[in-house]
Design an enzyme around this catalytic site. Structure first.
Site, PDB file in Angstrom:
ATOM      1  N   GLU A  32       0.820  -1.211   0.000  1.00  0.00           N
ATOM      2  CA  GLU A  32       0.000   0.000   0.000  1.00  0.00           C
ATOM      3  C   GLU A  32       0.851   1.257   0.000  1.00  0.00           C
ATOM      4  OE1 GLU A  32      -2.993   0.214  -0.693  1.00  0.00           O
ATOM      5  OE2 GLU A  32      -3.517  -1.889  -0.552  1.00  0.00           O
ATOM      6  N   TYR A  77      -6.313   6.782   3.871  1.00  0.00           N
ATOM      7  CA  TYR A  77      -6.476   5.746   2.861  1.00  0.00           C
ATOM      8  C   TYR A  77      -5.752   4.460   3.253  1.00  0.00           C
ATOM      9  CZ  TYR A  77      -5.384   2.624  -0.810  1.00  0.00           C
ATOM     10  OH  TYR A  77      -5.208   1.458  -1.478  1.00  0.00           O
ATOM     11  N   ASP A 132      -9.883   5.716  -2.425  1.00  0.00           N
ATOM     12  CA  ASP A 132      -8.682   6.174  -3.125  1.00  0.00           C
ATOM     13  C   ASP A 132      -9.117   6.879  -4.407  1.00  0.00           C
ATOM     14  OD1 ASP A 132      -9.482   4.115  -4.789  1.00  0.00           O
ATOM     15  OD2 ASP A 132      -7.431   3.688  -5.388  1.00  0.00           O
ATOM     16  N   CYS A 174     -12.814   1.586 -15.465  1.00  0.00           N
ATOM     17  CA  CYS A 174     -13.284   2.966 -15.325  1.00  0.00           C
ATOM     18  C   CYS A 174     -12.074   3.889 -15.160  1.00  0.00           C
ATOM     19  CB  CYS A 174     -14.222   3.062 -14.122  1.00  0.00           C
ATOM     20  SG  CYS A 174     -15.214   4.577 -14.057  1.00  0.00           S
ATOM     21  N   CYS A 184     -16.075   1.508 -21.176  1.00  0.00           N
ATOM     22  CA  CYS A 184     -17.446   1.318 -20.706  1.00  0.00           C
ATOM     23  C   CYS A 184     -18.075   0.041 -21.272  1.00  0.00           C
ATOM     24  CB  CYS A 184     -18.291   2.539 -21.054  1.00  0.00           C
ATOM     25  SG  CYS A 184     -17.722   4.060 -20.246  1.00  0.00           S
ATOM     26  N   CYS A 234     -17.547  -2.628 -18.863  1.00  0.00           N
ATOM     27  CA  CYS A 234     -17.955  -2.356 -17.484  1.00  0.00           C
ATOM     28  C   CYS A 234     -19.206  -3.144 -17.094  1.00  0.00           C
ATOM     29  CB  CYS A 234     -18.212  -0.868 -17.294  1.00  0.00           C
ATOM     30  SG  CYS A 234     -18.718  -0.445 -15.613  1.00  0.00           S
ATOM     31  N   CYS A 246     -24.873   3.293 -14.981  1.00  0.00           N
ATOM     32  CA  CYS A 246     -23.920   4.368 -14.680  1.00  0.00           C
ATOM     33  C   CYS A 246     -24.542   5.730 -15.021  1.00  0.00           C
ATOM     34  CB  CYS A 246     -22.643   4.164 -15.487  1.00  0.00           C
ATOM     35  SG  CYS A 246     -21.441   5.509 -15.302  1.00  0.00           S
TER      36      CYS A 246
END
Length: 305
Positions: free
Chosen positions: A46, A129, A147, A202, A209, A212, A218
DNA sequence: CACACGTGGAA
DNA sequence: TTTCCAAGTGT
């Protein structure tokens, strides 16, 4: 509590189902996602991933895990060696803070990465985060992970905007809370799944898209994918900045096992700027003066802040 | 809250 | 070549 006004137009149950289903078949096989990966490995991944593409993180992460498999192992190392092993990941202060965090974990947490978000948040280099991400991904905690990917997915899917605002808002965190599945296990997976959706589908530049799983619902797609019209992002300058010169100096020191003369640190650069950067780097603990005109990465005696 | 803080790949 | 931007944090 369960579903606020922000999400009233969404069928959360099927939204969760479709995203989690997508994640199950489309997620990348990253080493820190292996069930056998330690909390330390997750924490490392991270911090290394802050503002840094995962493709560049993975090889360094493998080196670090082989070399310093526990926080205590890293804590025993000299900060300079840690900065050297950071390589060119960028923002080397992260390496320093990781070393400090490892020291705190070794000394105050019995060598174990804490699972409490407040304790994680108190470690150097760990912000909101990262604390939420480690709690969720290392310990399966129900936390709200927000995030840049999550912010962008939410902006499009729910709010109908092409991009999130430049700075994170309370509303975005509240929305992420509303979107979190009720089931704890689903919630932990949801967090990483939304991030992955933002990273792979995305995306900021050219969203896919067609690929997706939730494009049919959306808000941005339904609205005809309107262009972003909010305040412009502050573009980061690079050429000629202190940041560039600092990078040059630290890179020179990383490549040398011996102290380097001041004049050899950033040849051809303005001396006033080099001195200013050097002072800042010493202040940050990334560089240490050696004698009157040499510099090196910090040794075991850490420079006093 | 705005700004400093590295680096490199893609458009 | 220039610009964008990537699992943010600290001040």
């Amino acid at each position: 509590m369960v579903s606020g006004a922000r999400t009233s137009a969404l069928d959360l149950a099927s939204l969760h189902d479709e995203v989690l289903r997508w994640y199950a078949v489309s997620s990348r096989d990253l080493p820190w996602r292996e069930p056998s990966c330690s909390p330390w490995g997750v924490l490392l991944s991270e911090v290394m991933s802050q503002q840094t593409p995962l493709a560049r993180v993975e090889p360094i992460w493998r080196e670090w895990m082989a070399r310093w498999p526990t926080p205590a192992d890293l804590a025993r190392e000299s900060p300079g060696e840690v900065v050297r092993a950071w390589g060119r990941l960028g923002y080397p202060r992260r390496a320093l803070r990781l070393h400090e965090a490892a020291t705190v974990i070794a000394q105050r947490h019995d060598g174990e990465v804490p699972r409490d978000q407040t304790e994680l948040r108190a470690l150097p280099g760990i912000g909101d985060y990262t604390a939420a991400a480690v709690a969720a991904f290392a310990f399966g905690d129900r936390s709200v992970v927000v995030d840049t990917n999550v912010r962008r997915v939410q902006a499009r899917l729910v709010t109908g905007l092409a991009q999130a605002s430049p700075a994170m808002t309370r509303a975005e965190v509240a929305l992420a809370e509303d979107l979190l599945p009720d089931d704890d296990e689903d919630a932990a997976t949801w967090n990483v799944a939304v991030m992955e959706l933002g990273a792979l589908v995305c995306t900021a530049r050219a969203p896919r898209c067609e690929e997706c799983p939730v494009s049919a619902r959306c808000a941005w797609v339904l609205g005809g994918r309107p262009a972003y019209d909010g305040p412009p992002r502050r573009g980061q300058k690079w050429h000629g900045t202190d940041r560039q010169v600092r990078g040059i100096i630290v890179q020179a020191l990383r490549e040398s096992t011996e102290p380097v003369r001041r004049e050899a640190l950033a040849p051809g650069r303005d001396e006033v700027q080099v001195d200013r950067c050097l002072a800042g780097l010493v202040e940050d603990g990334l560089v240490e003066p050696v004698g009157a005109e040499h510099y090196a990465l910090p040794g075991r005696e850490e420079a006093a802040g």
